[in-house]
Design a protein around this motif. Sequence first.
Motif, PDB file in Angstrom:
ATOM      1  N   LEU A   1      54.855  38.182  44.740  1.00 21.57           N
ATOM      2  CA  LEU A   1      55.715  37.836  43.614  1.00 21.57           C
ATOM      3  C   LEU A   1      56.483  36.549  43.916  1.00 21.57           C
ATOM      4  O   LEU A   1      56.593  35.681  43.053  1.00 21.57           O
ATOM      5  CB  LEU A   1      56.676  38.987  43.306  1.00 21.57           C
ATOM      6  N   ASP A   2      56.985  36.428  45.138  1.00 22.38           N
ATOM      7  CA  ASP A   2      57.668  35.185  45.532  1.00 22.38           C
ATOM      8  C   ASP A   2      56.725  33.991  45.453  1.00 22.38           C
ATOM      9  O   ASP A   2      57.102  32.922  44.981  1.00 22.38           O
ATOM     10  CB  ASP A   2      58.211  35.289  46.969  1.00 22.38           C
ATOM     11  N   GLU A   3      55.498  34.185  45.911  1.00 16.42           N
ATOM     12  CA  GLU A   3      54.538  33.087  45.971  1.00 16.42           C
ATOM     13  C   GLU A   3      53.918  32.751  44.609  1.00 16.42           C
ATOM     14  O   GLU A   3      53.604  31.597  44.344  1.00 16.42           O
ATOM     15  CB  GLU A   3      53.420  33.437  46.962  1.00 16.42           C
ATOM     16  N   HIS A   4      53.727  33.763  43.763  1.00 15.57           N
ATOM     17  CA  HIS A   4      52.951  33.553  42.530  1.00 15.57           C
ATOM     18  C   HIS A   4      53.704  33.959  41.256  1.00 15.57           C
ATOM     19  O   HIS A   4      53.112  34.005  40.181  1.00 15.57           O
ATOM     20  CB  HIS A   4      51.632  34.329  42.610  1.00 15.57           C
ATOM     21  N   GLY A   5      54.974  34.237  41.379  1.00 13.25           N
ATOM     22  CA  GLY A   5      55.759  34.671  40.226  1.00 13.25           C
ATOM     23  C   GLY A   5      55.838  33.641  39.115  1.00 13.25           C
ATOM     24  O   GLY A   5      55.895  33.982  37.943  1.00 13.25           O
ATOM     25  N   SER A   6      55.829  32.359  39.479  1.00 15.79           N
ATOM     26  CA  SER A   6      55.900  31.318  38.451  1.00 15.79           C
ATOM     27  C   SER A   6      54.678  31.366  37.532  1.00 15.79           C
ATOM     28  O   SER A   6      54.770  31.068  36.342  1.00 15.79           O
ATOM     29  CB  SER A   6      56.039  29.937  39.076  1.00 15.79           C
ATOM     30  N   ALA A   7      53.534  31.770  38.073  1.00 18.09           N
ATOM     31  CA  ALA A   7      52.322  31.890  37.256  1.00 18.09           C
ATOM     32  C   ALA A   7      52.499  32.956  36.188  1.00 18.09           C
ATOM     33  O   ALA A   7      52.048  32.792  35.053  1.00 18.09           O
ATOM     34  CB  ALA A   7      51.121  32.230  38.139  1.00 18.09           C
ATOM     35  N   VAL A   8      53.174  34.028  36.533  1.00 16.33           N
ATOM     36  CA  VAL A   8      53.428  35.105  35.570  1.00 16.33           C
ATOM     37  C   VAL A   8      54.225  34.563  34.395  1.00 16.33           C
ATOM     38  O   VAL A   8      53.888  34.809  33.228  1.00 16.33           O
ATOM     39  CB  VAL A   8      54.175  36.280  36.244  1.00 16.33           C
TER      40      VAL A   8
ATOM     41  N   ILE B   1      53.121  42.283  32.662  1.00 15.07           N
ATOM     42  CA  ILE B   1      52.214  41.704  33.652  1.00 15.07           C
ATOM     43  C   ILE B   1      52.550  42.232  35.044  1.00 15.07           C
ATOM     44  O   ILE B   1      51.666  42.640  35.801  1.00 15.07           O
ATOM     45  CB  ILE B   1      52.277  40.160  33.619  1.00 15.07           C
ATOM     46  N   LEU B   2      53.835  42.239  35.380  1.00 17.12           N
ATOM     47  CA  LEU B   2      54.242  42.721  36.701  1.00 17.12           C
ATOM     48  C   LEU B   2      53.924  44.204  36.875  1.00 17.12           C
ATOM     49  O   LEU B   2      53.489  44.627  37.951  1.00 17.12           O
ATOM     50  CB  LEU B   2      55.730  42.443  36.932  1.00 17.12           C
ATOM     51  N   LEU B   3      54.119  44.972  35.823  1.00 19.24           N
ATOM     52  CA  LEU B   3      53.781  46.396  35.881  1.00 19.24           C
ATOM     53  C   LEU B   3      52.286  46.582  36.131  1.00 19.24           C
ATOM     54  O   LEU B   3      51.871  47.389  36.974  1.00 19.24           O
ATOM     55  CB  LEU B   3      54.208  47.092  34.579  1.00 19.24           C
ATOM     56  N   GLN B   4      51.467  45.825  35.406  1.00 12.81           N
ATOM     57  CA  GLN B   4      50.015  45.931  35.582  1.00 12.81           C
ATOM     58  C   GLN B   4      49.589  45.461  36.967  1.00 12.81           C
ATOM     59  O   GLN B   4      48.691  46.054  37.570  1.00 12.81           O
ATOM     60  CB  GLN B   4      49.279  45.138  34.497  1.00 12.81           C
ATOM     61  N   ALA B   5      50.245  44.429  37.468  1.00 13.55           N
ATOM     62  CA  ALA B   5      49.928  43.944  38.814  1.00 13.55           C
ATOM     63  C   ALA B   5      50.265  45.021  39.850  1.00 13.55           C
ATOM     64  O   ALA B   5      49.487  45.273  40.772  1.00 13.55           O
ATOM     65  CB  ALA B   5      50.690  42.652  39.114  1.00 13.55           C
ATOM     66  N   TRP B   6      51.413  45.655  39.676  1.00 19.58           N
ATOM     67  CA  TRP B   6      51.819  46.722  40.600  1.00 19.58           C
ATOM     68  C   TRP B   6      50.815  47.876  40.573  1.00 19.58           C
ATOM     69  O   TRP B   6      50.390  48.371  41.607  1.00 19.58           O
ATOM     70  CB  TRP B   6      53.218  47.208  40.246  1.00 19.58           C
ATOM     71  N   LYS B   7      50.429  48.273  39.356  1.00 17.95           N
ATOM     72  CA  LYS B   7      49.479  49.375  39.218  1.00 17.95           C
ATOM     73  C   LYS B   7      48.105  49.013  39.791  1.00 17.95           C
ATOM     74  O   LYS B   7      47.386  49.876  40.288  1.00 17.95           O
ATOM     75  CB  LYS B   7      49.310  49.750  37.743  1.00 17.95           C
ATOM     76  N   SER B   8      47.740  47.738  39.692  1.00 16.96           N
ATOM     77  CA  SER B   8      46.424  47.289  40.136  1.00 16.96           C
ATOM     78  C   SER B   8      46.360  46.999  41.627  1.00 16.96           C
ATOM     79  O   SER B   8      45.265  46.909  42.188  1.00 16.96           O
ATOM     80  CB  SER B   8      46.030  46.013  39.383  1.00 16.96           C
ATOM     81  N   LEU B   9      47.492  46.831  42.260  1.00 14.35           N
ATOM     82  CA  LEU B   9      47.522  46.440  43.666  1.00 14.35           C
ATOM     83  C   LEU B   9      46.699  47.350  44.585  1.00 14.35           C
ATOM     84  O   LEU B   9      45.961  46.839  45.439  1.00 14.35           O
ATOM     85  CB  LEU B   9      48.966  46.339  44.168  1.00 14.35           C
TER      86      LEU B   9
END
Length: 174
Positions: free
Chosen positions: A14-21, A42-50
């Motif tokens: 999230l620190d590295e790629h949060g700006s893309a979100v 998007i963050l929720l889906q990323a968390w679920k997909s991790l």
Amino acid sequence: MLNEEQKTLFMQWLDEHGSAVMKVARAYTRTSEETQDLAQEILLQAWKSLPRFEQKSSAATWFYRVALQTAMNWQRKEKPRRIIQKPLLEVHTVITAGANSAEAAQQRDTVEQLYRAIRQLPQADAALVLLYLDELSYREMSDVLGISENNVGVKLNRAKQRLNELMKGESDGS
């Protein structure tokens, strides 16, 4: 992957790629409230997909893929409601240090015009333009979108031409 490891990895990414979100969310929405809602989705889906991340691509590629898929699904789901709504375009951008108020206003207008034009592109073209604006390589873009590097070049040139036409049309008062 253990839950604590997952949390640490997610926070690092999230620190590295949060700006893309935020860039993706902003390109697919009209208001700052929608942008925030979509970014959260998007963050929720990323968390679920991790847990399903197989390390076949880079973290940046994976994050972009999740962001773009979520944004496209969100836009498809929200389209009927958004057609009825009047757009309230807001621009939140970093203004160049030392820019006077006239320059800052011009920069905001240009960014606002660019995002309006991006929203008029087909979804796949809008996604490609966002990846380009984030300075991803053709290889990275092809990984995110699942198309060949040559196809990235062709589609990107067409999208840039269309974007240029849209930008000129707006500046002419169209």
